[in-house]
Design an enzyme around this catalytic site. Structure first.
Site, mmCIF file in Angstrom:
data_model
loop_
_atom_site.group_PDB
_atom_site.id
_atom_site.type_symbol
_atom_site.label_atom_id
_atom_site.label_comp_id
_atom_site.label_asym_id
_atom_site.label_seq_id
_atom_site.Cartn_x
_atom_site.Cartn_y
_atom_site.Cartn_z
ATOM 1 N N HIS A 132 -4.367 0.404 -2.688
ATOM 2 C CA HIS A 132 -3.913 -0.613 -1.728
ATOM 3 C C HIS A 132 -4.907 -1.777 -1.658
ATOM 4 O O HIS A 132 -4.617 -2.794 -1.051
ATOM 5 C CB HIS A 132 -3.808 -0.020 -0.319
ATOM 6 N N ARG A 154 6.757 -6.816 -0.918
ATOM 7 C CA ARG A 154 7.937 -6.745 -0.061
ATOM 8 C C ARG A 154 7.936 -7.993 0.802
ATOM 9 O O ARG A 154 6.866 -8.556 1.084
ATOM 10 C CB ARG A 154 7.847 -5.501 0.823
#
Length: 317
Positions: A132, A154
């Site tokens: 991440h 996203r």
């Protein structure tokens, strides 16, 4: 959290569940402010990671044949990780010792430590792992070895709402007094792993790197089978039409949600919540929506990543 390359699937599952339980117990002992720590100006969850781990990450040795996924939290990482593991499995032949190399996978490197990194040196290729962390904090060896990295994004409005619910329902992360408080911190990057827009801006600079492929949560929702094929092609893995359809059917949100308890232990119900596009409308006020619109315009308007995110389609009323 690692899924070991040795031992049975049941042993791996038991190990995973034990680790989850241990982290939940540890989190109960901490004050809210102790659930995070700051490293190089960015917040990280203290139960899941540590300064020592992030320092050791810089020395992690990637291989050219590794299969890597990178994403900001709540952009669809678990979904794409599941897809990639299934794609690799369909391509995997038995190794000399009878164990498929695809078992050599680690969910997120930031959740491991120097001992685990050392252990990974014995893993057969291809190794599958994710991160991440911000591009600038990736292990330098990933770029040095030109290791192929699949990057998942996203749309920021849905990402913010998903991240908020994730924090509110995950005992390993800090909670917030309200959506309004979370939104303020999200927009200033004062959430774990920092600013969404900082991540987006730096990946935009590497959009055309030969070892980088960016995909979006929304394009997978639009046509999952096409996404499976695209991921496979990027990593040089071949799938038949039958294999593509089989993987896509396993990876619908409903299928993964139904299986969440088995795959992710007690934390599964937190990870798989709704899996929809457009949920941002349930929480964003008009003012917050306009603030996000202005931020997107300032950071990503006119960029290749900005175009991929189809902001006008997914983030406008």
């Amino acid at each position: 959290m690692e899924v070991k390359g040795d031992g049975s699937a049941e042993a791996d599952k038991a190990d995973f569940q034990a680790r989850v339980q241990g982290m939940l117990e540890k989190a109960k002992q901490l004050k809210p402010e102790e659930l995070v720590f700051r490293y190089k100006g960015v917040l990280y969850p203290s139960v899941l990671s540590s300064v020592q781990t992030l320092q050791a990450l810089g020395n992690f040795q990637a291989r050219p044949e590794d299969l890597v996924i990178s994403s900001y939290p709540k952009c669809g990482f678990n979904w794409v990780y599941f897809l990639l593991c299934n794609i690799a499995s369909e391509n995997q032949t038995e190794s000399k010792d009878g164990k498929p190399g695809v078992q050599n996978k680690v969910k997120l490197l930031e959740f491991e430590n120097a001992v685990r990194y050392e252990m990974m040196k014995s893993f057969q290729s291809p190794r599958i792992y994710g991160l991440h962390t911000h591009y600038n904090n990736l292990p330098p060896s990933i770029n040095e070895k030109k290791t192929k990295t699949l990057v998942v994004f996203r749309n920021p409005k849905d990402n913010a709402v998903s991240y908020y619910h994730f924090c509110q329902n995950n005992p390993l992360l800090p909670t917030y007094s309200s959506w309004d408080e979370f939104f303020r911190k999200y927009m200033t990057g004062e959430v774990c792993w920092g600013s969404y827009f900082d991540h987006a801006l730096v990946w935009e600079k590497h959009f055309d790197d030969e070892n980088v492929k960016i995909i979006t949560y929304e394009e997978l929702k639009e046509d999952l089978a096409k996404g499976v094929q695209s991921i496979a092609e990027f990593f040089g893995l071949s799938l038949s039409e039958e294999q593509i359809q089989k993987i896509a059917s396993r990876a619908t949100f409903q299928a993964m949600s139904d299986n969440a308890q088995k795959t992710h232990s007690s934390i599964g119900k937190v990870i798989f919540r709704k899996g929809v596009v457009g949920d941002w409308k349930s929480l964003f006020t008009k003012e917050q929506s306009e603030e996000m619109d202005a931020k997107f315009e300032a950071c990503l308007a006119g960029t290749k990543l900005g175009a991929m995110l189809k902001y006008d389609l997914y983030c406008q009323e």
